[in-house]
Design a protein around this motif. Structure first.
Motif, short mmCIF file in Angstrom:
data_model
loop_
_atom_site.label_atom_id
_atom_site.label_comp_id
_atom_site.label_asym_id
_atom_site.label_seq_id
_atom_site.Cartn_x
_atom_site.Cartn_y
_atom_site.Cartn_z
N UNK A 1 37.92 6.47 11.44
CA UNK A 1 38.86 5.74 10.60
C UNK A 1 38.39 5.75 9.16
N UNK A 2 39.33 5.96 8.25
CA UNK A 2 39.09 5.87 6.82
C UNK A 2 39.95 4.74 6.28
N UNK A 3 39.37 3.91 5.43
CA UNK A 3 40.09 2.73 4.94
C UNK A 3 41.44 3.12 4.35
N UNK A 4 42.46 2.36 4.76
CA UNK A 4 43.82 2.64 4.34
C UNK A 4 44.67 3.26 5.42
N UNK A 5 44.05 3.61 6.57
CA UNK A 5 44.81 4.20 7.67
C UNK A 5 44.24 3.72 9.00
#
Length: 251
Positions: free
Chosen positions: A121-125
């Protein structure tokens, strides 16, 4: 051969891999096949590998090297703007390694091939899960295909098909995976313990609980024995088969 599974759950992601590699029945070794990178509070990435060991180690080494010093980030999976772009970068790295080693320069169906599972996971999604093929292309897990298997997949698949539920707890998901792996280990000598387990909780942006499960682990032994007994009891509880046709007359 190997066996790796990545599950996409409502709560996050769960990964499990074996550690056996072999080049014949008399040349068996243990190598880790699960790897992770993280920027606390910003992204977590997890990768599992199956296929040619030299290829997979080269891919992981390149990804790792390009994620360390800023001058080495050319490009880095720690700077990609999305999980989709991360999957593209990992796929390109895999293709780069295969092309550099294959005699033809670009055949992916050579002895240098490998398949990967990437999740994180990458912040914003939201958390995302991908399977990356030797050619460098990839597919993403969705509601219809919520988990991926690579390596020796057929023996452990039936329990996943029947028992997977997106709302499983992490503990129940680990139990499900242990049954899947135990079935595979018993059916194929090229898959073996220890097993590596990694959990990622959605929105945490940090690695969750992890375990290395050995052959003498008491819980694994309980799962293995109890599952075998449960299958025997289930078979015995089914209605008896009855032949309805008469024996064939002798000629």
């Amino acid at each position: 051969m190997t066996y790796c599974v990545g599950l996409r759950l409502s709560k996050g992601l769960v990964f499990m891999s074996d550690t056996r590699t072999n080049a014949g029945v008399d040349n068996v070794s243990i190598f880790r096949k699960m790897f992770s990178w993280s920027v606390p509070g910003e992204r977590v990435l997890m990768l599992m590998t199956a296929g040619n060991l030299a290829t997979t180690q080269s891919v992981v080494s390149l990804l790792d090297e390009r994620s360390k010093a800023p001058q080495d980030r050319n490009p880095s999976i720690l700077e990609t703007p999305s999980m989709f772009q991360t999957a593209r970068q990992v796929g390109e790295t895999l293709r780069e390694v295969i092309q550099a080693n294959a005699m033809t320069g670009q055949t992916a169906d050579s002895s240098f091939n490998a398949t990967l599972i990437l999740g994180g996971q990458i912040r914003g999604s939201e958390p995302r899960l991908f399977m990356i093929y030797p050619e460098g292309n990839f597919i993403e897990a969705n509601g219809d295909t919520p988990y991926f298997q690579i390596g020796e997949t057929k023996y452990g698949r039936p329990i996943l098909v029947r028992a997977y539920d997106p709302d499983l707890s992490f503990e129940d998901a680990a139990k499900l995976l242990l049954v899947s792996f135990d079935s595979t280990v018993k059916a194929n000598l090229s898959v073996g313990l220890p097993l590596d387990l990694q959990v990622y909780e959605a929105g945490s942006f940090r690695l969750g609980k992890s375990e290395r499960i050995t052959a003498d682990d008491p819980y694994y032994q309980t799962i293995s024995t109890s599952w075998g007994e449960a299958l025997t009891q289930a078979l015995n509880s089914l209605p008896d088969f009855e032949f309805t046709s008469e024996p064939a007359a002798p000629r």
